[in-house]
Scaffold this motif. Structure first.
Motif, PDB file in Angstrom:
ATOM      1  N   PHE A 196       5.698   2.953   6.051  1.00 31.98           N
ATOM      2  CA  PHE A 196       5.319   4.392   6.493  1.00 31.98           C
ATOM      3  C   PHE A 196       4.357   4.159   7.906  1.00 31.98           C
ATOM      4  CE2 PHE A 196       1.736   7.616   7.163  1.00 31.98           C
ATOM      5  CZ  PHE A 196       2.450   8.882   6.960  1.00 31.98           C
ATOM      6  N   LYS A 197       3.727   3.016   8.050  1.00 36.56           N
ATOM      7  CA  LYS A 197       2.843   2.800   9.467  1.00 36.56           C
ATOM      8  C   LYS A 197       3.913   2.448  10.413  1.00 36.56           C
ATOM      9  CE  LYS A 197      -0.908   0.228  11.416  1.00 36.56           C
ATOM     10  NZ  LYS A 197      -1.896  -0.685  11.071  1.00 36.56           N
ATOM     11  N   LEU A 198       5.214   1.752  10.265  1.00 36.54           N
ATOM     12  CA  LEU A 198       6.081   1.211  10.936  1.00 36.54           C
ATOM     13  C   LEU A 198       6.860   2.581  11.604  1.00 36.54           C
ATOM     14  CD1 LEU A 198       7.542  -2.036   9.493  1.00 36.54           C
ATOM     15  CD2 LEU A 198       6.083  -1.647  11.607  1.00 36.54           C
ATOM     16  N   VAL A 199       7.131   3.325  10.696  1.00 30.02           N
ATOM     17  CA  VAL A 199       7.659   4.776  11.013  1.00 30.02           C
ATOM     18  C   VAL A 199       6.999   5.866  11.959  1.00 30.02           C
ATOM     19  CG1 VAL A 199       9.038   6.690   9.887  1.00 30.02           C
ATOM     20  CG2 VAL A 199       9.433   4.414   9.310  1.00 30.02           C
ATOM     21  N   THR A 200       5.759   5.784  11.295  1.00 28.26           N
ATOM     22  CA  THR A 200       4.875   7.018  11.991  1.00 28.26           C
ATOM     23  C   THR A 200       3.934   6.696  12.916  1.00 28.26           C
ATOM     24  OG1 THR A 200       3.567   6.741   9.996  1.00 28.26           O
ATOM     25  CG2 THR A 200       5.410   8.351   9.867  1.00 28.26           C
ATOM     26  N   GLY A 201       3.501   5.250  12.717  1.00 34.71           N
ATOM     27  CA  GLY A 201       2.381   4.646  13.549  1.00 34.71           C
ATOM     28  C   GLY A 201       1.087   5.223  12.880  1.00 34.71           C
ATOM     29  N   LYS A 202       0.961   5.669  11.633  1.00 35.44           N
ATOM     30  CA  LYS A 202      -0.299   6.003  11.028  1.00 35.44           C
ATOM     31  C   LYS A 202      -0.476   5.179   9.736  1.00 35.44           C
ATOM     32  CE  LYS A 202       0.179  10.815  12.714  1.00 35.44           C
ATOM     33  NZ  LYS A 202       0.219  12.188  12.466  1.00 35.44           N
ATOM     34  N   GLU A 203      -1.573   5.160   9.245  1.00 34.25           N
ATOM     35  CA  GLU A 203      -1.678   4.297   7.965  1.00 34.25           C
ATOM     36  C   GLU A 203      -1.906   5.617   6.910  1.00 34.25           C
ATOM     37  OE1 GLU A 203      -5.427   2.215   8.350  1.00 34.25           O
ATOM     38  OE2 GLU A 203      -4.420   1.045   9.589  1.00 34.25           O
ATOM     39  N   GLY A 204      -1.041   5.624   5.856  1.00 37.40           N
ATOM     40  CA  GLY A 204      -0.996   6.791   5.004  1.00 37.40           C
ATOM     41  C   GLY A 204      -1.817   6.316   3.664  1.00 37.40           C
ATOM     42  N   MET A 205      -2.612   5.060   3.551  1.00 35.03           N
ATOM     43  CA  MET A 205      -3.356   4.900   2.460  1.00 35.03           C
ATOM     44  C   MET A 205      -4.199   3.624   2.890  1.00 35.03           C
ATOM     45  SD  MET A 205      -0.964   3.300  -0.548  1.00 35.03           S
ATOM     46  CE  MET A 205       0.262   4.817  -0.511  1.00 35.03           C
ATOM     47  N   GLY A 206      -5.210   3.244   1.932  1.00 33.38           N
ATOM     48  CA  GLY A 206      -5.930   1.979   2.400  1.00 33.38           C
ATOM     49  C   GLY A 206      -5.689   1.055   1.367  1.00 33.38           C
ATOM     50  N   TYR A 207      -5.990  -0.114   1.673  1.00 29.40           N
ATOM     51  CA  TYR A 207      -6.002  -1.351   0.772  1.00 29.40           C
ATOM     52  C   TYR A 207      -6.688  -1.295  -0.617  1.00 29.40           C
ATOM     53  CZ  TYR A 207      -4.071  -4.049   4.705  1.00 29.40           C
ATOM     54  OH  TYR A 207      -3.034  -4.774   5.737  1.00 29.40           O
ATOM     55  N   GLY A 208      -7.566  -0.526  -0.577  1.00 31.07           N
ATOM     56  CA  GLY A 208      -8.007  -0.339  -2.003  1.00 31.07           C
ATOM     57  C   GLY A 208      -7.274   0.297  -2.901  1.00 31.07           C
ATOM     58  N   ASP A 209      -6.157   1.190  -2.553  1.00 31.93           N
ATOM     59  CA  ASP A 209      -5.137   1.716  -3.284  1.00 31.93           C
ATOM     60  C   ASP A 209      -4.373   0.520  -3.783  1.00 31.93           C
ATOM     61  OD1 ASP A 209      -5.885   4.242  -3.171  1.00 31.93           O
ATOM     62  OD2 ASP A 209      -4.925   4.119  -0.964  1.00 31.93           O
ATOM     63  N   PHE A 210      -3.981  -0.480  -3.094  1.00 29.20           N
ATOM     64  CA  PHE A 210      -3.190  -1.641  -3.578  1.00 29.20           C
ATOM     65  C   PHE A 210      -3.768  -2.200  -4.636  1.00 29.20           C
ATOM     66  CE2 PHE A 210      -2.303  -2.410   1.263  1.00 29.20           C
ATOM     67  CZ  PHE A 210      -1.744  -1.120   1.599  1.00 29.20           C
ATOM     68  N   LYS A 211      -5.087  -2.486  -4.217  1.00 30.41           N
ATOM     69  CA  LYS A 211      -5.937  -3.307  -5.370  1.00 30.41           C
ATOM     70  C   LYS A 211      -6.292  -2.618  -6.635  1.00 30.41           C
ATOM     71  CE  LYS A 211      -8.260  -5.574  -1.498  1.00 30.41           C
ATOM     72  NZ  LYS A 211      -9.581  -5.396  -0.627  1.00 30.41           N
ATOM     73  N   LEU A 212      -6.303  -1.188  -6.695  1.00 26.52           N
ATOM     74  CA  LEU A 212      -6.582  -0.394  -7.794  1.00 26.52           C
ATOM     75  C   LEU A 212      -4.990  -0.410  -8.594  1.00 26.52           C
ATOM     76  CD1 LEU A 212      -7.975   1.568  -9.715  1.00 26.52           C
ATOM     77  CD2 LEU A 212      -7.472   3.398  -8.035  1.00 26.52           C
ATOM     78  N   PHE A 213      -4.085  -0.433  -7.806  1.00 26.85           N
ATOM     79  CA  PHE A 213      -2.740  -0.116  -8.528  1.00 26.85           C
ATOM     80  C   PHE A 213      -2.332  -1.553  -9.193  1.00 26.85           C
ATOM     81  CE2 PHE A 213       1.968   1.069  -8.338  1.00 26.85           C
ATOM     82  CZ  PHE A 213       1.837   1.823  -9.326  1.00 26.85           C
ATOM     83  N   ALA A 214      -2.742  -2.672  -8.440  1.00 21.49           N
ATOM     84  CA  ALA A 214      -2.770  -3.875  -9.007  1.00 21.49           C
ATOM     85  C   ALA A 214      -3.406  -4.051 -10.169  1.00 21.49           C
ATOM     86  CB  ALA A 214      -3.228  -5.058  -8.082  1.00 21.49           C
ATOM     87  N   ALA A 215      -4.600  -3.466 -10.411  1.00 25.64           N
ATOM     88  CA  ALA A 215      -5.481  -3.631 -11.672  1.00 25.64           C
ATOM     89  C   ALA A 215      -4.748  -3.109 -12.659  1.00 25.64           C
ATOM     90  CB  ALA A 215      -7.002  -3.199 -11.266  1.00 25.64           C
ATOM     91  N   LEU A 216      -4.206  -1.662 -12.450  1.00 25.93           N
ATOM     92  CA  LEU A 216      -3.648  -0.956 -13.470  1.00 25.93           C
ATOM     93  C   LEU A 216      -2.661  -1.687 -14.039  1.00 25.93           C
ATOM     94  CD1 LEU A 216      -3.994   2.668 -11.958  1.00 25.93           C
ATOM     95  CD2 LEU A 216      -5.289   1.573 -13.775  1.00 25.93           C
TER      96      LEU A 216
END
Length: 282
Positions: A196-216
Motif C-alpha cells: 500500500f505504501k509503495l503504491v500510494t505513498g501513504k501508511e495504511g496501518m501501524g506496526y502494532g497491527d502486525f504484532k496483534l495479528f501475529a498474536a492472534l
C-alpha cells in the motif's frame, strides 16, 4: 467435575472479572499517557533540555484516581465496579459531572468474558490463559480506538503467552501451528502495509497491527487467520462507512484497525476457530 461446581467457578470468575475490568479502565487511560511521558523524556534527554519534564509519579498505581472535572479524589466506596456507578447514578459525587458509561461497560464485558472462559474450561490453566487473552484483547481494542496505539507492552506479551500456552497444550492448536500462525500473521499485514505504501505513498496501518495479528495467529493457528482478517475487514469497512456518513471520522479520515482485529479474536474465542473457518468454507 459436576456442572453445579463449574457454574460456581464461572460465577466466581465473573466477580473477579469485574475487579479486573475496573483495573483495565485504568490501563486504557493511563498506559498511553505513560508512553507519551516516556517519549517526551527521551526527546528531552536527546536535546539536553530536561528542565520542563514532569517529575510527579504517574503510573498504573499513582496518583490516585480523581474526577477529571473537579479533581475530587475517588474513594474506595465510589470505586466498586458497576455498583458504585449505579449508586452514584453515573455522576461525580462532588461536582455531579457525568461519568462515562464506558467504565461499567468495560467491567461488565470483562466479567462476561471471564464467566465464559471459566464456564468453558473450568478453573484450569486453560481457563486462566483465555481469561488473560480476553482481558488483554479488550484493553488493546479500547486503547487503539482512543489513541491509534497498540502498545508493545501488551501485544508482545500476548504473542509470547500464546506460543507458551500452545507449547503446554493449553490452547486448541499445536506449537507448530501457533508458530507459523504468528509468522504468517505478522508477514501478511507487513506485506499489505508495504504494498500500500509503495503504491500510494501513504501508511495504511501501524506496526502494532502486525504484532496483534501475529498474536492472534499464535493463539488460533495459521488456519484461522483468513477468516479473522476477513471478519475484521468487513466489520471495519461497515463501521468506517457509517462513521463517514455520520461525520464521525476523526481528523485524517481514518478508523483504527486494531479494534476490529481484536473483535475477530474474541469472536474466534466465543464461537471457536472451527466455526470461523467453516464460515468462509475452509
Amino acid at each position: 467435575m459436576g456442572m453445579g461446581f463449574l457454574w460456581f467457578e464461572a460465577a466466581c470468575a465473573s466477580v473477579f472479572g469485574l475487579l479486573i475490568g475496573s483495573f483495565l479502565n485504568v490501563v486504557v487511560y493511563r498506559l498511553p499517557k505513560m508512553m507519551e511521558r516516556q517519549w517526551a523524556a527521551e526527546c528531552a534527554e536527546m536535546s539536553g533540555n530536561t528542565t520542563a519534564l514532569e517529575t510527579a509519579p504517574f503510573n498504573l498505581m499513582l496518583p490516585r484516581s480523581r474526577c477529571p472535572h473537579c479533581s475530587h479524589q475517588i474513594t474506595w466506596l465510589e470505586n466498586i465496579p458497576v455498583i458504585s456507578y449505579l449508586f452514584l447514578r453515573g455522576k461525580c459525587s462532588a461536582c455531579k459531572a457525568p461519568i462515562s458509561p464506558r467504565y461499567p461497560l468495560v467491567e461488565t464485558t470483562t466479567a462476561m468474558l471471564f464467566f465464559f472462559c471459566v464456564g468453558q474450561w473450568g478453573a484450569s490453566p486453560t481457563g486462566l490463559v483465555w481469561c488473560i487473552f480476553s482481558a488483554i484483547l479488550l484493553t488493546l481494542a479500547l486503547i487503539d480506538w482512543d489513541t491509534t496505539l497498540l502498545p508493545d507492552d501488551l501485544t508482545l506479551p500476548l504473542l509470547w503467552l500464546g506460543l507458551v500456552a500452545a507449547s503446554l497444550q493449553w490452547t486448541p492448536v499445536g506449537l507448530n501451528s501457533a508458530f507459523w500462525g504468528a509468522v504468517a500473521g505478522y508477514l501478511s499485514l507487513w506485506s499489505v502495509y508495504w504494498a500500500f505504501k509503495l503504491v500510494t505513498g501513504k501508511e495504511g496501518m501501524g506496526y502494532g497491527d502486525f504484532k496483534l495479528f501475529a498474536a492472534l495467529g499464535a493463539w488460533f493457528g495459521w488456519q484461522t487467520l483468513i477468516p479473522m482478517i476477513l471478519l475484521a475487514s468487513i466489520i471495519g469497512a461497515i463501521v468506517g462507512i457509517a462513521m463517514k456518513f455520520s461525520t464521525g471520522l476523526r481528523e485524517g479520515g481514518y478508523v483504527p484497525f486494531g479494534p476490529f482485529l481484536a473483535g475477530a479474536g474474541l469472536a474466534a474465542l466465543v464461537f471457536g476457530p472451527a466455526a470461523l473457518r467453516q464460515s468462509v468454507g475452509l
